[in-house]
Design an enzyme around this catalytic site. Structure first.
Site, PDB file in Angstrom:
ATOM      1  N   HIS A 169       0.869  -1.184   0.000  1.00 58.27           N
ATOM      2  CA  HIS A 169       0.000   0.000   0.000  1.00 58.27           C
ATOM      3  C   HIS A 169       0.905   1.233   0.000  1.00 58.27           C
ATOM      4  CE1 HIS A 169      -3.806  -1.891   2.050  1.00 58.27           C
ATOM      5  NE2 HIS A 169      -4.085  -1.624   0.789  1.00 58.27           N
ATOM      6  N   CYS A 263      -2.187   2.871   9.119  1.00 55.98           N
ATOM      7  CA  CYS A 263      -3.217   1.921   8.690  1.00 55.98           C
ATOM      8  C   CYS A 263      -4.431   1.951   9.622  1.00 55.98           C
ATOM      9  CB  CYS A 263      -2.671   0.495   8.685  1.00 55.98           C
ATOM     10  SG  CYS A 263      -1.354   0.222   7.506  1.00 55.98           S
TER      11      CYS A 263
END
Ligand code: ARG
Length: 272
Positions: A169, A263
């Site tokens: 990511h 996150c």
């Protein structure tokens, strides 16, 4: 040294009540390694209270049983100017998180909502700077998802290719520190994307491989404080030199799912 100014934020988080590693969709996840559920909650609570101690507002979404990765709230949506772009996950295991997060926004007064047609994993892959939306592709979010975000937000989306599966990511390889100031790990990007980053951010903080591997780039900045995994000590020193106040946290249990500070944090940018 730069004078840094804190800007108060509003974040959405999800308590890891159902957190576990039961499948592997990134190289950090190993279902044979046990997770300590109480320690995961305690570490997450420390992050949550640190935000509140620093003056930020933290909203909570109810965790859903059977969605162990829901704690990674950053993936749940992207919110810019109060406009909510929902997430559409690449992996079936996480698919149901998209609608669950959208429902939270619907129930909390956000009126401009877009259920995406193409794959995008929220702020896992979309990072908002003053001038652009930086967007990761290569592992999760799709180029079509980037185009969809540009059309919806009306902000220029800069598409960047990730090449190292450990940094699957964008928020594992790059963090926004201030308006148009970032830190990143050059080796996580394709040569062309690296050149784009050098052009846009010639003064960026560059993370050493060991700090990136400690998930140091999975950080949240409020313009003054930078919350990051405590093991990323080199990066903390670099940030201090730039006038930031780094705050290291231990989120070892959540790292077993391939996530850390950023996150677990979705920024709600204005409106509602
Ligand atoms: N296990 C999750 C996944 O692989 C971790 C997500 C981490 N979130 C993030 N914003 N990088 O999808």
């Amino acid at each position: 040294m730069n004078v840094r100014r804190q800007r108060l934020r509003r974040y959405l988080m999800c308590r890891p009540s159902h957190f576990d590693v039961t499948y592997a969709i990134n190289p950090w996840m190993d279902p044979s390694k046990p997770v300590d559920p109480e320690l995961a909650v305690a570490q997450w609570e420390r992050l949550c209270s640190l935000y509140r101690e620093l003056g930020h507002q933290v909203e909570l979404i109810d965790p859903v049983p059977g969605l162990p990765d829901m704690v990674y709230a950053a993936n749940g949506a992207t919110v810019v100017d109060g406009k909510v772009l929902g997430a559409r996950f690449r992996n079936a295991e996480r698919y149901a998180e998209g609608p669950a997060y959208l429902e939270w926004f619907r129930a909390h007064g956000f009126t401009e909502l877009h259920a995406p047609e193409h794959i995008n994993e929220g702020e896992g892959d979309f990072l908002v700077t003053g001038s652009w939306v930086l967007a990761g592709r290569g592992f999760r979010s799709s180029p079509e998802g980037h185009a969809e975000a540009q059309e919806f937000f009306g902000r220029p989306v800069i598409s960047l290719e990730l090449t190292d599966p450990r940094y699957y990511h964008l928020d594992t390889a790059l963090a926004v520190l201030d308006t148009d100031e970032v830190m990143y790990h050059p080796q996580a990007f394709s040569p062309g994307s690296r050149a784009v980053l050098e052009r846009l951010f010639p003064d960026a903080v560059l993370a050493a491989p060991q700090d990136a591997a400690a998930f140091g780039l999975n950080a949240v900045s409020d313009g003054l404080h930078v919350i990051l995994p405590e093991a990323a000590t080199g990066l903390a020193d670099q940030l201090r030199e730039r006038g930031f106040i780094p705050k290291g946290l231990d989120l070892s249990e959540l790292l077993k799912g391939g996530g850390s500070v950023k996150c677990c944090t979705l920024e709600l940018r204005a409106s509602a």
